[in-house]
Write an enzyme that holds these catalytic residues in place. Structure first.
Site, PDB file in Angstrom:
ATOM      1  N   TYR A   3      -2.973   0.184  10.024  1.00 61.46           N
ATOM      2  CA  TYR A   3      -3.122  -0.507   8.659  1.00 61.46           C
ATOM      3  C   TYR A   3      -1.711  -0.713   7.947  1.00 61.46           C
ATOM      4  O   TYR A   3      -1.397  -1.488   7.406  1.00 61.46           O
ATOM      5  CB  TYR A   3      -4.071   0.004   7.731  1.00 61.46           C
ATOM      6  N   SER A  27       0.889  -1.188   0.010  1.00 66.57           N
ATOM      7  CA  SER A  27      -0.140  -0.238  -0.088  1.00 66.57           C
ATOM      8  C   SER A  27       0.826   1.276  -0.097  1.00 66.57           C
ATOM      9  O   SER A  27       1.910   1.116   0.473  1.00 66.57           O
ATOM     10  CB  SER A  27      -0.972  -0.125   1.342  1.00 66.57           C
TER      11      SER A  27
HETATM   12  P1  NAD Z   1     -11.539  -5.317  -0.553  1.00 69.24           P
HETATM   13  O1  NAD Z   1     -11.622  -5.198   0.939  1.00 69.24           O
HETATM   14  O2  NAD Z   1     -12.452  -5.042  -1.414  1.00 69.24           O
HETATM   15  O3  NAD Z   1     -10.776  -6.750  -0.966  1.00 69.24           O
HETATM   16  C1  NAD Z   1     -10.053  -7.470   0.159  1.00 69.24           C
HETATM   17  C2  NAD Z   1     -10.720  -8.872   0.131  1.00 69.24           C
HETATM   18  O4  NAD Z   1     -10.050  -9.810   1.053  1.00 69.24           O
HETATM   19  C3  NAD Z   1     -12.237  -8.745   0.896  1.00 69.24           C
HETATM   20  O5  NAD Z   1     -13.187  -9.406  -0.041  1.00 69.24           O
HETATM   21  C4  NAD Z   1     -12.193  -9.746   2.002  1.00 69.24           C
HETATM   22  O6  NAD Z   1     -13.299 -10.393   2.073  1.00 69.24           O
HETATM   23  C5  NAD Z   1     -10.996 -10.606   1.772  1.00 69.24           C
HETATM   24  N1  NAD Z   1     -10.534 -11.157   3.178  1.00 69.24           N
HETATM   25  C6  NAD Z   1     -10.007 -10.199   4.078  1.00 69.24           C
HETATM   26  N2  NAD Z   1      -9.612 -11.271   5.136  1.00 69.24           N
HETATM   27  C7  NAD Z   1      -9.320 -12.283   4.570  1.00 69.24           C
HETATM   28  C8  NAD Z   1      -8.871 -13.510   4.895  1.00 69.24           C
HETATM   29  N3  NAD Z   1      -8.312 -13.863   6.204  1.00 69.24           N
HETATM   30  N4  NAD Z   1      -9.028 -14.853   4.200  1.00 69.24           N
HETATM   31  C9  NAD Z   1      -9.612 -14.462   2.947  1.00 69.24           C
HETATM   32  N5  NAD Z   1     -10.131 -13.504   2.563  1.00 69.24           N
HETATM   33  C10 NAD Z   1      -9.931 -12.512   3.182  1.00 69.24           C
HETATM   34  O7  NAD Z   1     -10.239  -4.430  -0.711  1.00 69.24           O
HETATM   35  P2  NAD Z   1      -9.539  -4.022  -2.128  1.00 69.24           P
HETATM   36  O8  NAD Z   1      -9.542  -2.529  -2.226  1.00 69.24           O
HETATM   37  O9  NAD Z   1      -9.924  -4.909  -3.379  1.00 69.24           O
HETATM   38  O10 NAD Z   1      -8.023  -4.145  -1.813  1.00 69.24           O
HETATM   39  C11 NAD Z   1      -6.995  -5.312  -2.333  1.00 69.24           C
HETATM   40  C12 NAD Z   1      -5.888  -5.340  -1.696  1.00 69.24           C
HETATM   41  O11 NAD Z   1      -4.993  -4.099  -2.221  1.00 69.24           O
HETATM   42  C13 NAD Z   1      -5.784  -5.343  -0.184  1.00 69.24           C
HETATM   43  O12 NAD Z   1      -4.581  -5.890   0.299  1.00 69.24           O
HETATM   44  C14 NAD Z   1      -5.693  -3.671   0.226  1.00 69.24           C
HETATM   45  O13 NAD Z   1      -5.105  -3.554   1.526  1.00 69.24           O
HETATM   46  C15 NAD Z   1      -4.682  -3.452  -0.925  1.00 69.24           C
HETATM   47  N6  NAD Z   1      -4.686  -1.793  -1.364  1.00 69.24           N
HETATM   48  C16 NAD Z   1      -6.105  -1.474  -1.805  1.00 69.24           C
HETATM   49  C17 NAD Z   1      -5.987   0.086  -1.960  1.00 69.24           C
HETATM   50  C18 NAD Z   1      -7.247   0.565  -2.630  1.00 69.24           C
HETATM   51  O14 NAD Z   1      -7.277   1.856  -2.885  1.00 69.24           O
HETATM   52  N7  NAD Z   1      -8.450  -0.419  -2.954  1.00 69.24           N
HETATM   53  C19 NAD Z   1      -4.914   0.677  -1.755  1.00 69.24           C
HETATM   54  C20 NAD Z   1      -3.686   0.013  -1.415  1.00 69.24           C
HETATM   55  C21 NAD Z   1      -3.870  -1.225  -1.327  1.00 69.24           C
HETATM   56  C1  UGA Z   2      -7.063   3.894   0.237  1.00 69.25           C
HETATM   57  C2  UGA Z   2      -7.608   2.407   0.789  1.00 69.25           C
HETATM   58  O1  UGA Z   2      -8.829   2.595   1.585  1.00 69.25           O
HETATM   59  C3  UGA Z   2      -6.573   2.050   1.855  1.00 69.25           C
HETATM   60  O2  UGA Z   2      -6.690   0.668   1.895  1.00 69.25           O
HETATM   61  C4  UGA Z   2      -5.233   2.022   0.656  1.00 69.25           C
HETATM   62  O3  UGA Z   2      -4.419   1.033   1.532  1.00 69.25           O
HETATM   63  C5  UGA Z   2      -4.808   3.227   0.485  1.00 69.25           C
HETATM   64  O4  UGA Z   2      -5.951   4.025  -0.289  1.00 69.25           O
HETATM   65  C6  UGA Z   2      -3.664   3.469  -0.318  1.00 69.25           C
HETATM   66  O5  UGA Z   2      -3.537   4.351  -1.113  1.00 69.25           O
HETATM   67  O6  UGA Z   2      -2.835   2.693   0.080  1.00 69.25           O
HETATM   68  P1  UGA Z   2      -7.181   6.623   1.167  1.00 69.25           P
HETATM   69  O7  UGA Z   2      -6.165   7.003   0.251  1.00 69.25           O
HETATM   70  O8  UGA Z   2      -7.420   6.934   2.549  1.00 69.25           O
HETATM   71  O9  UGA Z   2      -7.045   4.859   1.478  1.00 69.25           O
HETATM   72  O10 UGA Z   2      -8.618   6.425   0.406  1.00 69.25           O
HETATM   73  P2  UGA Z   2     -10.103   7.113   0.591  1.00 69.25           P
HETATM   74  O11 UGA Z   2     -10.928   6.263   1.912  1.00 69.25           O
HETATM   75  O12 UGA Z   2     -11.031   7.149  -0.570  1.00 69.25           O
HETATM   76  O13 UGA Z   2      -9.536   8.287   1.193  1.00 69.25           O
HETATM   77  C7  UGA Z   2      -9.214   9.383   0.193  1.00 69.25           C
HETATM   78  C8  UGA Z   2      -9.396  11.024   0.772  1.00 69.25           C
HETATM   79  O14 UGA Z   2     -10.685  10.912   1.242  1.00 69.25           O
HETATM   80  C9  UGA Z   2      -8.426  10.788   2.086  1.00 69.25           C
HETATM   81  O15 UGA Z   2      -7.918  12.253   2.399  1.00 69.25           O
HETATM   82  C10 UGA Z   2      -9.777  10.805   3.048  1.00 69.25           C
HETATM   83  O16 UGA Z   2      -9.649  11.541   4.312  1.00 69.25           O
HETATM   84  C11 UGA Z   2     -10.853  11.488   2.397  1.00 69.25           C
HETATM   85  N1  UGA Z   2     -12.038  10.741   2.768  1.00 69.25           N
HETATM   86  C12 UGA Z   2     -12.398   9.668   2.579  1.00 69.25           C
HETATM   87  C13 UGA Z   2     -13.108  11.661   3.326  1.00 69.25           C
HETATM   88  O17 UGA Z   2     -12.835  13.086   3.587  1.00 69.25           O
HETATM   89  N2  UGA Z   2     -14.456  11.261   3.748  1.00 69.25           N
HETATM   90  C14 UGA Z   2     -14.834   9.717   3.572  1.00 69.25           C
HETATM   91  O18 UGA Z   2     -15.888   9.593   4.088  1.00 69.25           O
HETATM   92  C15 UGA Z   2     -13.907   8.917   2.968  1.00 69.25           C
END
Ligand code: NAD
Ligand code: UGA
Length: 370
Positions: free
Chosen positions: A191, A167
């Site tokens: 996290y 992340s």
């Molecule tokens: P998401 O929550 O939609 O997907 C993660 C999935 O993992 C969920 O469906 C959940 O049910 C499953 N899961 C959680 N714990 C588990 C376990 N113990 N066994 C099996 N399954 C399990 O999240 P996402 O946005 O698709 O993120 C995917 C990955 O990318 C995650 O590792 C997240 O930390 C990382 N990530 C996401 C973002 C983002 O902006 N979406 C940014 C940075 C990193």
């Molecule tokens: C996201 C994902 O949620 C994390 O799982 C991930 O690890 C992370 O990206 C990443 O890039 O690594 P974040 O950037 O906080 O985290 O994404 P959002 O939840 O969409 O928030 C984006 C911005 O909107 C932040 O500044 C947050 O403070 C703001 N926000 C979000 C609000 O002001 N209100 C909300 O209800 C949600």
């Protein structure tokens, strides 16, 4: 869909190098060509978190060319109903069934491994940077223990390649372009700390091992079938008649928003790459174009034709002010970095939202987890 797969000699299917190279059993040239054969062909991939936002899209994109084993615990961080919806759409469009199991449980994790798996894409995790301290054990279990179980099985079943989600939050609160080689990583959310713990654990394991481990530092991903706890979903839902959105701070915070298809494309390119170095590395998967929350509110308002309802409040201590990916390493490796224009990605996300709502999917009533 017509198959264009090259058939390849099974002897090269799961090359044991470079340990085999070190032992003198094959030459480096043979090893390189075996990897090429592997990469040109259909490979068997374990995708974890496949009912999640990124996992479902990645499975969708990879499934025509590869054999996928998909797993997810369907946990309740946000609406499990949304995860089941993604899984059923995936079943309809690809035939891939998402198996329900908890990777934090050692036996359940071991049950999905066998020696035919060529690569793991480990996306399962508890995401979100703003959870209360009481949830820390859940995060450690999902993000550290599950990864540990994956690593043990990768070793036991000799899986050659592991791609796992890290992340942007590992960088902490820094302004300016974030580079993978930055030696000072100080996450401000726990996290982020679990994600950094994962990177460190993989790095240490990789020293005892010869496989490919790539940690993928994703930057705020958005797109169709997104996550209802995230800003983009909430703003679009609000502009389409859902509840108002509390903005955490004055709207000056910036994120390097990444369209989900760019993430899935990067994963597909990594799987097909013929020459990834053995050992542990990390890659930023972001385009390098941070945009402020205020700007996003305007972009969503233009895309929907109605403004979202927002109220401004306090910034949270576990939020960073800016994320800004340096995409040079990714570009050097894959020839391109995420490039979907934010305006275009938001329009596609709004169109998806509108079409699901028109079909009766109750996207505005889903539990968003917090
Ligand atoms: P998401 O929550 O939609 O997907 C993660 C999935 O993992 C969920 O469906 C959940 O049910 C499953 N899961 C959680 N714990 C588990 C376990 N113990 N066994 C099996 N399954 C399990 O999240 P996402 O946005 O698709 O993120 C995917 C990955 O990318 C995650 O590792 C997240 O930390 C990382 N990530 C996401 C973002 C983002 O902006 N979406 C940014 C940075 C990193
Ligand atoms: C996201 C994902 O949620 C994390 O799982 C991930 O690890 C992370 O990206 C990443 O890039 O690594 P974040 O950037 O906080 O985290 O994404 P959002 O939840 O969409 O928030 C984006 C911005 O909107 C932040 O500044 C947050 O403070 C703001 N926000 C979000 C609000 O002001 N209100 C909300 O209800 C949600």
């Amino acid at each position: 869909m017509a198959s264009t797969h090259v058939t390849w000699d099974p002897i090269f299917r799961r090359p044991k190098a470079p340990r085999a190279v070190r032992d003198g059993r094959i030459s480096i040239t043979e090893y390189a060509s075996s990897l090429k054969s592997l990469r040109r062909g259909r490979v068997k991939i374990l995708v974890t978190g496949a009912a999640g936002f990124i996992g479902a899209r990645a499975t969708d994109l990879l499934s025509p060319d590869h054999e996928i084993v998909a797993v997810d615990s369907f946990d309740d961080y946000y609406s499990p109903h949304l995860k089941h919806l993604r899984a059923s759409r995936l079943r309809e469009s690809t035939g891939v069934e998402v198996l329900q199991l908890n990777l934090s449980n050692a036996q359940e994790c071991a049950s999905v491994f066998d020696s035919s798996i060529d690569a793991v894409i480990h996306l399962a995790a508890r995401p979100g940077v703003r959870a209360p301290v009481q949830d820390l054990p859940i995060y450690v279990n999902a993000n550290v223990v599950a990864l540990t179980n994956i690593l043990t099985n990768v070793q036991a079943y000799d899986v050659p390649q592991v791609f796992y989600a890290s992340s942007s939050s590992v960088y902490g609160d820094k302004i300016g372009s974030l580079v993978e080689t930055d030696p000072v990583l100080k996450p401000v959310s726990y996290y982020g700390a679990t994600k950094l713990a994962g990177e460190l654990m993989v790095d240490a394991v990789s020293r005892l091992d010869d496989r490919v481990f790539v940690g993928l530092r994703f930057f705020t991903v958005y797109g169709p079938w997104g996550r209802p706890d995230m800003l983009m979903w909430r703003l679009i839902a609000s502009a389409l008649g859902g509840p108002g959105v509390g903005i955490l701070g004055d709207g000056s915070a910036q994120r390097d928003f990444t369209y989900v298809d760019d993430i899935a494309f990067a994963l597909a390119s990594l799987i097909s790459h013929s020459n990834l170095p053995a050992g542990s590395s990390v890659l930023n998967i972001g385009g390098g174009n941070p945009v402020s929350v205020r700007n996003i509110i305007d972009i969503v308002a233009r895309a929907v034709g109605e403004p979202p309802l927002v109220t401004f409040g306090e910034r949270m201590a576990s939020d960073v002010q800016q994320t800004h990916a340096n995409p040079e390493a990714l570009t050097a490796l894959l020839g391109q970095a995420p490039s979907t224009r934010l305006q275009d990605g938001v329009i596609r996300t709004v169109e998806w939202f509108q079409s699901e709502l028109a079909d009766g999917t109750r996207l505005l009533d889903l539990d968003d987890g917090n």
